[in-house]
Scaffold this active site. Structure first.
Site, mmCIF file in Angstrom:
data_model
loop_
_atom_site.group_PDB
_atom_site.id
_atom_site.type_symbol
_atom_site.label_atom_id
_atom_site.label_comp_id
_atom_site.label_asym_id
_atom_site.label_seq_id
_atom_site.Cartn_x
_atom_site.Cartn_y
_atom_site.Cartn_z
ATOM 1 N N CYS A 115 -53.527 -81.023 48.389
ATOM 2 C CA CYS A 115 -54.266 -80.321 47.321
ATOM 3 C C CYS A 115 -55.645 -80.920 47.085
ATOM 4 O O CYS A 115 -56.537 -80.254 46.573
ATOM 5 C CB CYS A 115 -53.482 -80.352 46.016
ATOM 6 S SG CYS A 115 -51.831 -79.727 46.201
ATOM 7 N N HIS A 262 -58.397 -77.804 40.817
ATOM 8 C CA HIS A 262 -57.437 -77.331 41.826
ATOM 9 C C HIS A 262 -56.400 -76.479 41.098
ATOM 10 O O HIS A 262 -55.893 -76.883 40.044
ATOM 11 C CB HIS A 262 -56.777 -78.516 42.535
ATOM 12 C CG HIS A 262 -55.475 -78.150 43.175
ATOM 13 N ND1 HIS A 262 -55.364 -77.098 44.057
ATOM 14 C CD2 HIS A 262 -54.223 -78.662 43.048
ATOM 15 C CE1 HIS A 262 -54.100 -76.979 44.429
ATOM 16 N NE2 HIS A 262 -53.384 -77.909 43.831
ATOM 17 N N ASN A 292 -50.836 -71.128 44.018
ATOM 18 C CA ASN A 292 -51.422 -72.421 44.398
ATOM 19 C C ASN A 292 -51.642 -72.403 45.909
ATOM 20 O O ASN A 292 -50.688 -72.368 46.679
ATOM 21 C CB ASN A 292 -50.428 -73.526 43.979
ATOM 22 C CG ASN A 292 -50.867 -74.920 44.390
ATOM 23 O OD1 ASN A 292 -51.723 -75.097 45.251
ATOM 24 N ND2 ASN A 292 -50.250 -75.923 43.791
#
Ligand code: UT7
Length: 335
Positions: A115, A262, A292
């Site tokens: 991530c 993020h 995500n």
């Protein structure tokens, strides 16, 4: 020493929209649960039989970024490709992008920081530009999650979250030191590596071994996440690393024009927004539509915010990420 700045942005999302209601049909979950815990309403999954791949999505996002930068692919001096879902175990996806863009020779490097991958890649590009070693750097974040998720009730705590997509930026030398990337903060803490991980296949767990065992209960080849532990660490690290960046460049939180966190979970982003006292117009979220997308989430969100006119010359932009590793980081950009 040169500063680096972003001069072109692009994104690519597969067409296939998978809503929470679609997931309700294949596992025990509900639109209400997903929405309440994560903010996600829908995500994109590459359709079976489609030609999309991690590298091809990266190529499509890159073409737009390169065109908007007003350069040609052959002007690229370095490709940095951030992903946790590369096309192949090896080689990395960066060289596939290089080939697809018809760049005969330039270094192409994959960044394996999950991530935080895009933040690490921007920081790496910044350093190569600062030293003068490279001038134009293509930075890509791309993920193809959907093919590797446990889409049964067993995997629901993780499979409802992730989506596919790609974003890319072109970075180059800034004309002066007051513009561009002003600071970058990078961290990792390997003692938590297994808290959010995909253990097999790996060199410690080769495919023949998994296949020989052929154990339907073996979930080592699906991603694993200790969700609440990751959540608790995320809110702390996001806060710390944004604070560190603000301190370094001397900005007050209320001076931030656009925070691009993020897109891990809307609840995490909202926690961070509240912590810094930011208004809705100071934070960009799109997890509601894309889920995500790990390394791709920041460049996709950054591109959208820019396309919507929310980032302009003079804007103070903050990128911040936390994820598997654990890894985390932030970038402060004077646009
Ligand atoms: O991007 C990298 C970094 N990632 C993150 O930052 C993600 C951090 N973690 C999270 O966002 C949250 O932990 C999740 C959204 C993943 C999960 O939320 P949670 O509140 O931590 O749920 P949980 O895993 O503790 O599960 C709570 C309950 C359980 O049921 P019981 O045992 O209380 O009966 C789960 O079985 O919710 C159940 N559950 C679900 N129910 C419906 C878990 N997943 C689902 C689901 N649908 N998809």
């Amino acid at each position: 020493m040169y500063n680096s700045k972003i001069i072109g942005l692009g994104k690519y999302l597969p067409d296939n929209i998978v809503t929470n209601s679609d997931l309700e049909k294949i596992m025990e979950t509900s639109d209400a649960w997903i929405e309440e815990r994560t903010g996600i309403k829908e995500r994109r999954h590459i359709s079976k039989g489609s030609n999309d791949s991690t590298s091809s999505m990266g190529v499509e996002a890159s073409k737009i970024a390169i065109e908007r930068a007003g350069i040609s692919a052959r002007d690229i001096d370095l490709i940095l490709f951030a992903t946790l879902s590369p096309d192949y175990y090896f080689p990395g996806s960066g060289v596939l992008v290089q080939d697809a863009l018809n760049i005969p020779d330039c270094p192409a490097m994959d960044i394996r920081m999950q991530c935080s991958g895009f933040v690490y890649a921007v920081a790496t590009a910044d350093q190569f530009i600062k030293t003068g070693m490279y001038k134009n750097i293509l930075v890509i974040g791309s993920e193809f999650h959907s093919g590797g998720l446990d889409m049964t009730t067993r995997g629901r705590n993780i499979s409802v979250i992730f989506g596919d997509g790609a974003g890319a930026v072109v970075m180059t030398r800034a004309e002066n030191e007051s513009v561009g990337v002003l600071s970058s903060q990078l961290h990792s803490e390997g003692k938590y590596a297994k808290e959010l991980s995909l253990i097999g296949p790996s060199t410690g767990r080769w495919v023949p071994e998994i296949m020989k065992e052929n154990d339907p209960e073996d979930i080592s080849y699906y991603p694993y996440m200790n969700g609440q532990f990751v959540f608790k660490n995320a809110v702390v690290r996001f806060t710390q690393v944004i604070n560190a960046g603000l301190e370094k460049v001397g900005w007050k939180p209320n001076e931030i024009d656009m925070l691009i966190p993020h897109q891990a979970n809307l609840r995490i982003a909202q926690f961070v927004q509240k912590k810094f006292g930011l208004g809705d117009n100071q934070v960009y979220n799109n997890i509601q539509r894309y889920g995500n997308t790990t390394a791709a989430s920041i460049p996709i969100a950054l591109t959208e915010a820019w396309e919507q006119g929310k980032i302009n010359p003079g804007s103070k932009v903050v990128l911040a990420a936390f994820g598997s590793g654990f890894t985390w980081g932030s970038i402060m950009i004077q646009w």
